[in-house]
Design a protein around this motif. Structure first.
Motif, PDB file in Angstrom:
ATOM      1  N   VAL A 159       2.501   6.098   2.754  1.00 47.12           N
ATOM      2  CA  VAL A 159       2.899   4.732   2.292  1.00 47.12           C
ATOM      3  C   VAL A 159       3.771   4.142   3.595  1.00 47.12           C
ATOM      4  O   VAL A 159       4.945   4.219   3.042  1.00 47.12           O
ATOM      5  CB  VAL A 159       3.711   4.851   0.886  1.00 47.12           C
ATOM      6  CG1 VAL A 159       3.939   3.438   0.296  1.00 47.12           C
ATOM      7  CG2 VAL A 159       2.856   5.685  -0.037  1.00 47.12           C
TER       8      VAL A 159
ATOM      9  N   ARG B  94      -5.097   8.367   2.523  1.00 46.30           N
ATOM     10  CA  ARG B  94      -5.522   7.044   2.095  1.00 46.30           C
ATOM     11  C   ARG B  94      -3.986   6.135   2.308  1.00 46.30           C
ATOM     12  O   ARG B  94      -2.920   6.343   1.860  1.00 46.30           O
ATOM     13  CB  ARG B  94      -5.656   7.004   0.552  1.00 46.30           C
ATOM     14  CG  ARG B  94      -5.611   5.792  -0.115  1.00 46.30           C
ATOM     15  CD  ARG B  94      -4.304   5.050  -0.477  1.00 46.30           C
ATOM     16  NE  ARG B  94      -4.622   3.964  -1.471  1.00 46.30           N
ATOM     17  CZ  ARG B  94      -3.560   3.428  -1.887  1.00 46.30           C
ATOM     18  NH1 ARG B  94      -2.409   3.753  -1.645  1.00 46.30           N
ATOM     19  NH2 ARG B  94      -3.680   2.230  -2.896  1.00 46.30           N
TER      20      ARG B  94
ATOM     21  N   TYR C  14       5.507   4.979  -5.276  1.00 41.11           N
ATOM     22  CA  TYR C  14       5.334   3.851  -3.904  1.00 41.11           C
ATOM     23  C   TYR C  14       6.256   3.322  -3.066  1.00 41.11           C
ATOM     24  O   TYR C  14       6.234   2.694  -2.469  1.00 41.11           O
ATOM     25  CB  TYR C  14       4.037   3.018  -4.159  1.00 41.11           C
ATOM     26  CG  TYR C  14       2.715   3.536  -4.447  1.00 41.11           C
ATOM     27  CD1 TYR C  14       1.822   3.667  -3.275  1.00 41.11           C
ATOM     28  CD2 TYR C  14       2.144   3.859  -5.704  1.00 41.11           C
ATOM     29  CE1 TYR C  14       0.613   4.032  -3.388  1.00 41.11           C
ATOM     30  CE2 TYR C  14       0.904   4.320  -6.021  1.00 41.11           C
ATOM     31  CZ  TYR C  14       0.251   4.605  -4.659  1.00 41.11           C
ATOM     32  OH  TYR C  14      -0.917   5.037  -4.574  1.00 41.11           O
TER      33      TYR C  14
ATOM     34  N   PHE D 118       4.997  -8.743  -6.315  1.00 41.46           N
ATOM     35  CA  PHE D 118       5.192  -8.253  -7.730  1.00 41.46           C
ATOM     36  C   PHE D 118       6.057  -9.709  -8.197  1.00 41.46           C
ATOM     37  O   PHE D 118       6.743  -9.503  -9.346  1.00 41.46           O
ATOM     38  CB  PHE D 118       5.949  -7.172  -7.802  1.00 41.46           C
ATOM     39  CG  PHE D 118       5.328  -5.920  -7.586  1.00 41.46           C
ATOM     40  CD1 PHE D 118       4.056  -5.877  -7.862  1.00 41.46           C
ATOM     41  CD2 PHE D 118       5.810  -4.819  -7.133  1.00 41.46           C
ATOM     42  CE1 PHE D 118       3.319  -4.449  -7.704  1.00 41.46           C
ATOM     43  CE2 PHE D 118       5.156  -3.634  -6.675  1.00 41.46           C
ATOM     44  CZ  PHE D 118       3.821  -3.585  -7.177  1.00 41.46           C
TER      45      PHE D 118
ATOM     46  N   PHE E 128       6.647  -6.066  -1.483  1.00 42.85           N
ATOM     47  CA  PHE E 128       6.747  -5.513  -2.954  1.00 42.85           C
ATOM     48  C   PHE E 128       8.042  -5.729  -3.609  1.00 42.85           C
ATOM     49  O   PHE E 128       8.582  -6.831  -3.496  1.00 42.85           O
ATOM     50  CB  PHE E 128       6.127  -4.147  -3.139  1.00 42.85           C
ATOM     51  CG  PHE E 128       4.618  -4.474  -2.559  1.00 42.85           C
ATOM     52  CD1 PHE E 128       3.582  -4.660  -3.521  1.00 42.85           C
ATOM     53  CD2 PHE E 128       4.155  -4.129  -1.167  1.00 42.85           C
ATOM     54  CE1 PHE E 128       2.330  -4.855  -2.946  1.00 42.85           C
ATOM     55  CE2 PHE E 128       3.024  -4.320  -0.744  1.00 42.85           C
ATOM     56  CZ  PHE E 128       2.157  -4.608  -1.623  1.00 42.85           C
TER      57      PHE E 128
ATOM     58  N   GLN F 260      11.686  -1.795  -2.241  1.00 43.68           N
ATOM     59  CA  GLN F 260      10.701  -1.478  -1.352  1.00 43.68           C
ATOM     60  C   GLN F 260      10.854  -2.063  -0.042  1.00 43.68           C
ATOM     61  O   GLN F 260       9.751  -2.952   0.217  1.00 43.68           O
ATOM     62  CB  GLN F 260       9.422  -1.452  -2.047  1.00 43.68           C
ATOM     63  CG  GLN F 260       8.889  -0.705  -3.234  1.00 43.68           C
ATOM     64  CD  GLN F 260       7.698  -1.146  -3.940  1.00 43.68           C
ATOM     65  OE1 GLN F 260       7.688  -1.917  -4.410  1.00 43.68           O
ATOM     66  NE2 GLN F 260       6.876   0.042  -3.740  1.00 43.68           N
TER      67      GLN F 260
ATOM     68  N   ASP G  55      -1.599   3.344   2.121  1.00 41.75           N
ATOM     69  CA  ASP G  55      -1.152   2.267   1.362  1.00 41.75           C
ATOM     70  C   ASP G  55      -1.142   0.685   2.078  1.00 41.75           C
ATOM     71  O   ASP G  55      -0.492   0.772   3.051  1.00 41.75           O
ATOM     72  CB  ASP G  55       0.117   2.407   0.749  1.00 41.75           C
ATOM     73  CG  ASP G  55       0.538   1.681  -0.456  1.00 41.75           C
ATOM     74  OD1 ASP G  55      -0.448   1.482  -1.282  1.00 41.75           O
ATOM     75  OD2 ASP G  55       1.589   1.039  -0.405  1.00 41.75           O
ATOM     76  N   VAL G  56      -1.688  -0.340   1.450  1.00 46.14           N
ATOM     77  CA  VAL G  56      -1.550  -1.624   2.100  1.00 46.14           C
ATOM     78  C   VAL G  56      -1.717  -1.911   3.560  1.00 46.14           C
ATOM     79  O   VAL G  56      -0.685  -2.418   4.352  1.00 46.14           O
ATOM     80  CB  VAL G  56      -0.253  -2.558   1.448  1.00 46.14           C
ATOM     81  CG1 VAL G  56      -0.315  -2.843  -0.075  1.00 46.14           C
ATOM     82  CG2 VAL G  56       1.069  -1.583   1.672  1.00 46.14           C
TER      83      VAL G  56
ATOM     84  N   HIS H 213      -5.763   2.647  -9.579  1.00 45.12           N
ATOM     85  CA  HIS H 213      -4.536   2.736 -10.472  1.00 45.12           C
ATOM     86  C   HIS H 213      -4.015   1.412 -10.520  1.00 45.12           C
ATOM     87  O   HIS H 213      -2.854   1.012 -11.011  1.00 45.12           O
ATOM     88  CB  HIS H 213      -3.396   3.723  -9.978  1.00 45.12           C
ATOM     89  CG  HIS H 213      -2.921   3.432  -8.537  1.00 45.12           C
ATOM     90  ND1 HIS H 213      -3.845   3.692  -7.330  1.00 45.12           N
ATOM     91  CD2 HIS H 213      -1.778   2.960  -8.012  1.00 45.12           C
ATOM     92  CE1 HIS H 213      -3.194   3.191  -6.412  1.00 45.12           C
ATOM     93  NE2 HIS H 213      -1.888   2.777  -6.704  1.00 45.12           N
ATOM     94  N   ASP H 214      -4.542   0.218  -9.787  1.00 43.51           N
ATOM     95  CA  ASP H 214      -4.096  -1.085  -9.883  1.00 43.51           C
ATOM     96  C   ASP H 214      -4.871  -2.040 -10.431  1.00 43.51           C
ATOM     97  O   ASP H 214      -4.576  -3.103 -10.399  1.00 43.51           O
ATOM     98  CB  ASP H 214      -3.623  -1.350  -8.284  1.00 43.51           C
ATOM     99  CG  ASP H 214      -2.762  -0.604  -7.394  1.00 43.51           C
ATOM    100  OD1 ASP H 214      -1.935  -0.296  -8.219  1.00 43.51           O
ATOM    101  OD2 ASP H 214      -2.928  -0.479  -6.170  1.00 43.51           O
TER     102      ASP H 214
ATOM    103  N   ARG I  93      -3.207   3.647 -16.449  1.00 43.08           N
ATOM    104  CA  ARG I  93      -2.538   4.868 -15.821  1.00 43.08           C
ATOM    105  C   ARG I  93      -2.245   5.862 -16.847  1.00 43.08           C
ATOM    106  O   ARG I  93      -1.552   6.671 -16.526  1.00 43.08           O
ATOM    107  CB  ARG I  93      -1.413   4.393 -14.999  1.00 43.08           C
ATOM    108  CG  ARG I  93      -1.434   3.614 -13.703  1.00 43.08           C
ATOM    109  CD  ARG I  93      -0.107   2.843 -13.274  1.00 43.08           C
ATOM    110  NE  ARG I  93      -0.639   2.303 -11.934  1.00 43.08           N
ATOM    111  CZ  ARG I  93       0.376   1.772 -11.286  1.00 43.08           C
ATOM    112  NH1 ARG I  93       1.695   1.760 -11.688  1.00 43.08           N
ATOM    113  NH2 ARG I  93       0.127   0.914 -10.404  1.00 43.08           N
TER     114      ARG I  93
HETATM  115  C1  GLC Z   1      -0.672  -0.501  -3.095  1.00 43.83           C
HETATM  116  C2  GLC Z   1      -0.508   0.578  -4.508  1.00 43.83           C
HETATM  117  C3  GLC Z   1       0.089   0.063  -5.515  1.00 43.83           C
HETATM  118  C4  GLC Z   1       1.574  -0.264  -5.217  1.00 43.83           C
HETATM  119  C5  GLC Z   1       1.535  -1.174  -3.760  1.00 43.83           C
HETATM  120  C6  GLC Z   1       3.089  -1.092  -3.299  1.00 43.83           C
HETATM  121  O1  GLC Z   1      -1.450  -1.603  -3.629  1.00 43.83           O
HETATM  122  O2  GLC Z   1      -1.975   0.909  -4.953  1.00 43.83           O
HETATM  123  O3  GLC Z   1       0.155   0.834  -6.881  1.00 43.83           O
HETATM  124  O4  GLC Z   1       2.212  -0.922  -6.181  1.00 43.83           O
HETATM  125  O5  GLC Z   1       0.644  -0.683  -2.976  1.00 43.83           O
HETATM  126  O6  GLC Z   1       3.178  -0.003  -2.339  1.00 43.83           O
END
Ligand code: GLC
Length: 533
Positions: A106, A204, A69, A151, A170, A174, A206-207, A330-331, A395
């Protein structure tokens, strides 16, 4: 083509999505990490299971600070996962089996190692500076506002060389891209086209609700409901750092990039309360085709709470907006870990019989549980920052057989297997009448057989029993009643007189085909599908 004009039976409405976390599905080159050729090898399994589409978590070149990600090149494949040729082969082989392929896109942030960011941080007047989000320090030299990283810790990191902070929702590895910049949008649209031209059937995203931040960078207000055991990000309500009104233009633009390619799907990852979530269909159903609905993950596992949730969601959907349901990803902690194995079977029935597109998470179909991770094997950076919140337990590698490393790899995998891998694996469970895998497969089969289940209407059936949730799905004169026991007591339930009901499926093996008269006895944690005849 927006969501409004597509046929009610377009594949992403009637079909089902299966999420593969590529590091953990199948290793083909003996490095303990799953890869694209591994996924291709397992496509027969995915087709046998009976799903319609595979969503693959990120496979792009990445330093793997957040396991993909953090993207360093949006148009390539990380060597850990293989090559573009491997990817093309995967798509071709999937399509040969009538499986769709959905990529994880992403766009909110890149990796710190992306050349765009290298340029952006080179100097304040670099042409790419404004591709990311830079602010001067606060008067005391600290971060420009109170925004936090998802995070843990501040969401701003000072770039010493240029004296400004960059924003990262994040990890500091990132950095968030500046989606207010038209050049960023154009570059990302090209990325979408790159993959669409290679044949992918959708994304899909991401965020997706994070893409636009408050123009004035106002401080987020404190969250009065914050509890100390929660992740630090919850200290503030994310009012200004995400879910801004301008985001819908950005998403509608993305949707328009997909439009000329036909029935491709745009799925948005959105963790917001229901009334905000449904806004992401867009004012004219021109944004996300499927704004991911994680409410089943967040709602207490009680019949009344789930019944209310379904009613509220159905009522909140905009006219023409197609529902969807997710049980795990996966989260999030595994469904079996959250509610136990007997109820995980009820959850499978619910996921696959509610109205809307279901997304299954790999491994849930074999009842994979939380795998505890010894401290020296922790991988997730979130666990390092905020112990207890890590996502490694959900995971862990897929378990295929009772051979070495459960058939996942020929060497010790990157995350441990579950302790019961010798019995909890596809080979052991695929022919067992009472396995959860068999239950999933039969449910997926029934969805294909009965339009009432895949695209039919929904109505709640009040039975007056606290622990039981019942509803009907109906279409073209066929009615299927679903009755789910969330509790540990048996219940005798009267069936309406003058109607005949046949058991289509029960979470207990061996009940199918029975014709019921009078009462239905529902065992503890039993779920049934009855066909009105
Ligand atoms: C989304 C993903 C997650 C990732 C985050 C930052 O929530 O599902 O796994 O850590 O975005 O990209």
């Amino acid at each position: 083509m927006s969501g409004t004009v597509c046929s009610p039976t377009v594949w992403w409405r009637s079909g089902t999505v299966y999420q593969v976390y590529p590091r953990s599905f199948q290793d083909s080159n003996g490095d303990g990490i799953g890869d694209l050729r591994g996924i291709t090898r397992r496509l027969d399994y995915i087709a046998w299971l009976g799903v319609d589409a595979v969503w693959i978590s990120p496979i792009y070149p990445s330093p793997m600070a957040d396991f993909g990600y953090d993207v360093a090149d949006y148009c390539g494949i990380d060597p850990i996962f293989g090559t573009l040729d491997d990817f093309d082969e995967l798509v071709a082989e999937a399509h040969r089996r009538r499986l769709k392929v959905i990529l994880d896109f992403v766009p909110n942030h890149s990796s710190i190692a992306h050349p765009w960011f290298t340029e952006a941080r080179a100097s304040r007047n670099n042409a790419r500076r404004d591709w990311y989000i830079w602010r001067d320090p606060a008067p005391d030299g600290g971060p420009p506002n109170n925004w936090l990283s998802n995070f843990g810790g501040p969401a701003w990191t000072l770039d010493e060389a240029t004296g400004q902070y960059y924003y990262h929702a994040f990890l500091r590895e990132q950095p968030d891209l500046n989606w207010r910049n038209p050049a960023v949008r154009a570059a990302m649209h090209d990325v979408l086209r790159f993959w669409l031209e290679r044949g992918v059937d959708g994304f899909r995203v991401d965020v997706i609700w994070h893409l636009i931040k408050d123009e004035g960078f106002r401080d987020n207000p404190e969250n009065p409901d914050f509890l100390p055991h929660q992740p630090e990000i919850n200290r503030f309500a994310q009012v200004y750092s995400a879910d801004r009104p301008e985001v819908f233009d950005v998403i509608a633009e993305m949707r328009r990039v997909l439009a000329p390619y036909g029935d491709r799907v745009l799925i948005g990852e959105i963790y917001l309360p229901m009334e905000r979530l449904v806004a992401y269909y867009g004012p004219d159903l021109d944004c996300a085709d499927l704004p991911f609905n994680f409410q089943l993950i967040q709602t207490p596992w009680r019949a009344d709470a789930v019944a209310d949730l379904v009613e509220n969601y159905e009522a909140a959907l905009p006219p023409g907006g197609w529902p969807n349901w997710v049980l795990g990803n996966h989260d999030q902690p595994r469904i079996a870990a959250r509610i136990g194995l007997p109820q995980a079977r009820i959850a499978a029935i619910l996921l696959l019989t509610l109205r809307g597109t279901p997304t299954l998470y790999y491994g849930d179909e074999i009842g994979l549980d939380h795998v505890s991770i010894p401290p020296d094997r922790v991988q997730d950076p979130w666990e390092r920052n905020e112990p207890g919140h890590g996502r490694d337990p959900e995971r862990t590698p897929m378990q295929w057989d009772d051979g070495p490393y459960a058939g996942f790899s020929t060497v010790e995998p990157w995350l441990p297997l579950s302790a019961d891998a010798v019995s909890r694996n596809v080979e052991e469970m695929r022919d067992a009448a009472d396995s959860i895998l068999t239950l999933y497969r039969r449910l997926l089969g029934l969805r294909r057989e009965h339009a009432s289940l895949s695209v039919g209407s929904y109505r709640t059936v009040p039975l007056g029993v606290d622990e039981v949730f019942a509803y009907e799905r109906f279409e073209d004169g066929t009615t299927i009643r679903v009755i789910l026991n969330f509790g540990e007591a048996a219940h005798r339930l009267p069936l309406p007189e003058g109607t005949g009901w046949t058991v289509l499926l029960s979470s207990r093996a061996g009940q199918a085909g029975t014709r019921l008269r009078g009462d239905l006895v529902l065992e503890p944690s039993e779920g049934v599908l009855l066909l009105l005849s």
